[in-house]
Write an enzyme that holds these catalytic residues in place. Structure first.
Site, PDB file in Angstrom:
ATOM      1  N   THR B 175       0.746  -1.177  -0.046  1.00 36.55           N
ATOM      2  CA  THR B 175      -0.081  -0.143   0.075  1.00 36.55           C
ATOM      3  C   THR B 175       0.976   1.122   0.065  1.00 36.55           C
ATOM      4  OG1 THR B 175      -1.532  -1.141   1.313  1.00 36.55           O
ATOM      5  CG2 THR B 175      -1.843   1.061   1.365  1.00 36.55           C
ATOM      6  N   LYS B 177       2.386   4.531   0.942  1.00 40.23           N
ATOM      7  CA  LYS B 177       2.450   5.468   2.048  1.00 40.23           C
ATOM      8  C   LYS B 177       3.079   6.532   1.907  1.00 40.23           C
ATOM      9  CE  LYS B 177       0.638   2.117   4.517  1.00 40.23           C
ATOM     10  NZ  LYS B 177      -0.979   2.109   5.311  1.00 40.23           N
ATOM     11  N   LYS B 179      -0.456   7.366   3.298  1.00 38.42           N
ATOM     12  CA  LYS B 179      -1.784   7.194   2.711  1.00 38.42           C
ATOM     13  C   LYS B 179      -2.325   8.350   2.126  1.00 38.42           C
ATOM     14  CE  LYS B 179      -4.433   5.407   6.598  1.00 38.42           C
ATOM     15  NZ  LYS B 179      -5.123   4.026   6.935  1.00 38.42           N
ATOM     16  N   LYS B 203      -1.150  -0.767  -4.171  1.00 42.63           N
ATOM     17  CA  LYS B 203      -2.694  -0.469  -3.754  1.00 42.63           C
ATOM     18  C   LYS B 203      -2.642   1.010  -3.233  1.00 42.63           C
ATOM     19  CE  LYS B 203      -5.901  -2.052  -0.166  1.00 42.63           C
ATOM     20  NZ  LYS B 203      -5.601  -0.853   0.821  1.00 42.63           N
ATOM     21  N   ASP B 205      -4.866   3.324  -0.808  1.00 44.47           N
ATOM     22  CA  ASP B 205      -5.467   2.938   0.628  1.00 44.47           C
ATOM     23  C   ASP B 205      -6.941   3.201   0.739  1.00 44.47           C
ATOM     24  OD1 ASP B 205      -5.152   1.543   3.253  1.00 44.47           O
ATOM     25  OD2 ASP B 205      -3.385   2.754   3.865  1.00 44.47           O
ATOM     26  N   GLU B 206      -7.582   2.865   1.963  1.00 44.02           N
ATOM     27  CA  GLU B 206      -9.299   2.657   1.739  1.00 44.02           C
ATOM     28  C   GLU B 206      -9.567   4.338   1.802  1.00 44.02           C
ATOM     29  OE1 GLU B 206      -7.221   2.321   4.250  1.00 44.02           O
ATOM     30  OE2 GLU B 206      -7.958   3.363   6.125  1.00 44.02           O
ATOM     31  N   HIS B 295     -11.250  -3.553  -0.003  1.00 39.37           N
ATOM     32  CA  HIS B 295     -10.779  -3.063   1.271  1.00 39.37           C
ATOM     33  C   HIS B 295     -11.755  -3.222   2.706  1.00 39.37           C
ATOM     34  CE1 HIS B 295      -7.503  -0.916   3.639  1.00 39.37           C
ATOM     35  NE2 HIS B 295      -8.434  -1.045   4.512  1.00 39.37           N
ATOM     36  N   ARG B 296     -11.567  -4.102   3.485  1.00 38.12           N
ATOM     37  CA  ARG B 296     -12.755  -4.147   4.312  1.00 38.12           C
ATOM     38  C   ARG B 296     -12.941  -3.046   5.500  1.00 38.12           C
ATOM     39  NH1 ARG B 296     -10.806  -8.985   8.788  1.00 38.12           N
ATOM     40  NH2 ARG B 296      -8.550  -8.718   8.621  1.00 38.12           N
ATOM     41  N   HIS B 328      -9.426  -8.505   2.339  1.00 36.32           N
ATOM     42  CA  HIS B 328      -8.526  -8.410   3.374  1.00 36.32           C
ATOM     43  C   HIS B 328      -9.061  -9.434   4.161  1.00 36.32           C
ATOM     44  CE1 HIS B 328      -5.971  -5.034   2.353  1.00 36.32           C
ATOM     45  NE2 HIS B 328      -6.828  -4.707   1.321  1.00 36.32           N
ATOM     46  N   LYS B 335       0.208  -6.667  12.618  1.00 28.85           N
ATOM     47  CA  LYS B 335      -0.159  -5.864  13.518  1.00 28.85           C
ATOM     48  C   LYS B 335      -1.886  -5.845  14.033  1.00 28.85           C
ATOM     49  CE  LYS B 335      -0.902  -1.814  10.591  1.00 28.85           C
ATOM     50  NZ  LYS B 335      -0.448  -0.384  10.203  1.00 28.85           N
ATOM     51  N   SER B 380      -2.435  -8.121   5.091  1.00 28.11           N
ATOM     52  CA  SER B 380      -1.885  -6.806   5.203  1.00 28.11           C
ATOM     53  C   SER B 380      -1.837  -6.363   6.414  1.00 28.11           C
ATOM     54  CB  SER B 380      -2.633  -5.917   3.993  1.00 28.11           C
ATOM     55  OG  SER B 380      -2.389  -4.543   4.170  1.00 28.11           O
TER      56      SER B 380
END
Lengths: 139, 485
Positions: B175, B177, B179, B203, B205-206, B295-296, B328, B335, B380
């Site tokens: 993703t 960054k 973002k 990707k 980001d959301e 993306h959830r 995802h 993390k 991710s």
């Protein structure tokens, strides 16, 4: 440049022993193996030339390594890859595909841009080698 | 559980007034679900003093035909058919105040091919129902007859791999960054470096949509320059998930059309656009040869707590019906929340043709996917090259491994970070196929590969001590016990 298609292109080129190990893994999974070669490495060149049929019902990885070396005798200046086909339901496609032979020099790809309406650009990618006729692209 | 009260005769059942739900026909302990029934498993926490069977019957009632009082108009219908039936209530293994309630729903209660309609019943009014302290939808059994009314993933794992010409290993992504805040030009730089270095995908980001610092057309144009440059530099097919999430369907279609015009292989949407919008985009993606990444975003607001909300395994099932290609689904080692067994359950829902009952991974029902395409799970969040052996062990081969910080934060730059990840991945797959005990020998395999790859050596050095070891908030209720032989 180095064409990095296939499962293992970021690793150092495989020895025949390493190829044998990967082929045996495919055989143990019940996959049929095939050898294909090309002198047109365009990323969307789906149909490389087949070196015979895929080997079905072959229990021995050595047979594929033997055929690979036969193929190298004829097409050693081209890209050659080994492909494993899985016929199981819901898959019925390739499971592993890795390059096992490549030309001594890889000139790479030309990126052409055609500016069209607005700021839009149409891109096309051409292997530098494909300017020459098929069969005389790599020495 | 005791079997509640006997059935009432019609006169008693339909005389005006208030009646317990279990007496209204929403509790049928003898009912054996039909192959065509939709079944839902709820974790119910009744208010103090509320009988769990009455609570289960109330859930069945409120999620199907009931209202709070008896209505004579029921008798104009085949009411017994349309009533959802709670047929089993079990105590949970670990908490005396919680119960598992199994509820069966007649197929005719649902409109074919509509997640919106399914969820309006199953999670509609009932979650705010006063006699319950908390309610969680744990799992669902979707009958084949119903599954077949959905399109399913627009592309599916097999065709995605064929289109990308990428087999035998997990796909790699990152993703971009930071973002938020990059201009389109600078954003595309990250995409180019990461893809050229060895990733398959980058990707959005959301929350990257169309903001003052970067409007969507700029992002799309610069990203596609980067994708094509990287493709020419490597001979591989590359992609970047262009997020087409927007305020209206019209705007999303417009952005998706532009992505197609530019030759992108993939577009992306966020879960927050809603079930109907997701189904619409899945249909668009099928019609336009496009891979659809989901993306959830937002899911943890209702999936994370064990007593209330909707389990992610249910969301995953709905998304496979709705038709997204990527989802995802957790990393185990990264993390974000993710117990290994529970995560395995999610991955099985995404990728298997048939899910057998598996209580230890949280799958309560046998689920046949009726040849719907498979979804590619995406891992991710806080993962790096040094975990490659664990990632392949837990997540398998058909997964997108996304290293955002683990690519862009590399000391030698983004392309080096991408190369480190790709070499680590190929070395681990090679070792696995060659029959090595790659989980135990993982660190040795990586160290060996790093001998011929400086970027990998540096990645292993800088991130070697990074782990995220916290207790999970959503572990399975059932743990397999060793049988005595």
């Amino acid at each position: 440049m180095r064409v990095t298609q296939g499962t293992f292109s970021f690793l150092p080129d495989f020895t025949d022993q390493q190829i044998h190990e990967q082929v045996q893994y495919c055989i143990d999974n019940g996959w049929a193996l095939s050898i294909e070669h090309t002198d047109d490495p365009h990323p969307r060149n789906t149909y490389w030339e087949m070196w015979g049929h895929p080997m079905f019902d072959n229990p021995d990885a050595a047979a594929i390594v033997f055929e690979l070396n036969e193929c190298r005798k004829v097409y050693g200046s081209r890209y050659i890859k080994i492909i494993a086909f899985d016929p199981s339901p819901g898959w019925e496609s390739i499971r592993l595909s890795f390059i096992v032979n490549r030309p001594s020099e890889e000139p790479g790809f030309k990126l052409s841009r055609t500016e069209i309406k607005g700021r839009n650009i149409q891109y096309s990618i051409t292997p530098y080698s494909s300017d020459k006729p098929q069969g005389s692209r790599y020495k | 559980m005791p079997d509640g009260d006997k059935k009432l005769d019609a006169k008693a059942r339909y005389s005006a007034g208030v009646l317990e739900y279990k007496k209204m026909g929403y509790w049928e302990p003898d009912y054996s679900p039909k192959d065509t029934d939709v079944i839902a498993l709820f974790r119910i926490t009744p208010q103090d003093g509320v009988d769990p069977i009455e609570a289960a019957a109330a859930v069945a009632g409120e999620s199907s035909t009931a209202t709070w009082t008896v209505v004579w108009t029921d008798r104009l219908t085949a009411a017994e058919k349309y009533r959802a039936k709670a047929y089993r209530v079990d105590p949970t293994p670990n908490n005396p105040n919680e119960y598992f309630a199994y509820i069966a729903y007649e197929l005719d209660l649902f409109e074919p091919g509509s997640i919106a309609n399914l969820t309006a019943s199953i999670i509609g009014n009932v979650f705010g129902f006063k006699p319950l302290k908390a309610l969680r939808l744990e799992d669902m059994r979707l009958p084949v007859a119903y599954v077949k009314t959905f399109q399913g993933p627009a592309t599916g794992i097999v065709v995605e791999r064929e289109r990308l010409n990428c087999y035998g290993r997990p796909l790699l992504g990152a993703t971009v960054k930071p973002k938020l805040g990059l201009s389109g030009r600078n954003y595309g730089r990250v995409v180019y470096e990461a893809l050229k270095g060895g990733l398959d995908f980058t990707k959005d980001d959301e929350n990257i949509n169309s903001q003052p610092f970067m409007h969507w057309r700029d992002r799309f144009l610069y990203c596609m320059e980067a994708v094509n440059r990287a493709s020419a530099a490597t001979g591989e097919i590359k992609g970047t998930y262009l997020n087409v999430t927007a305020g209206t369907m019209e705007e999303m279609y417009k952005r998706a059309e532009f992505a197609k015009e530019l030759g992108s292989v993939i577009v992306m949407i966020d879960l927050v656009i809603g079930y109907t919008a997701i189904q619409s985009m899945a249909k668009w993606a099928r019609d336009n040869d496009m891979i659809l990444h989901l993306h959830r975003a937002g899911h943890s607001t209702y999936t994370r707590q064990k007593t209330h909300g909707v389990s992610f395994r249910v969301i995953a099932k709905w998304m496979r019906l709705a038709g997204v290609d990527h989802i995802h689904a957790g990393t185990v080692v990264g993390k974000l929340e993710g117990d290994p067994a529970t995560t395995k359950g999610y991955y099985d829902i995404c990728r298997e043709e048939h899910n057998p009952v598996s209580l230890e991974t949280g799958l309560f029902f046998d689920q046949d996917w009726a040849s719907l395409n498979k979804m590619m799970p995406v891992a991710s969040g806080g993962i790096h090259a040094g975990q490659m052996h664990q990632l392949i062990h837990y997540l398998g081969e058909d997964v997108v491994l996304q290293f955002g910080g683990g690519t862009i934060g590399h000391p030698q730059g983004i392309a080096a970070g991408a190369t480190a990840n790709r070499v680590a991945l190929e070395a681990m797959v090679y070792a696995r196929n060659a029959g090595k005990d790659y989980l135990a020998e993982g660190p040795t395999i990586l160290a060996e590969a790093a001998k011929t790859c400086t970027p990998l050596r540096e990645a292993l050095d800088i991130w070697k001590d990074v782990t995220f070891d916290y207790a999970s908030t959503d572990a399975p209720d059932f743990v397999p016990t060793t049988s005595v032989s």
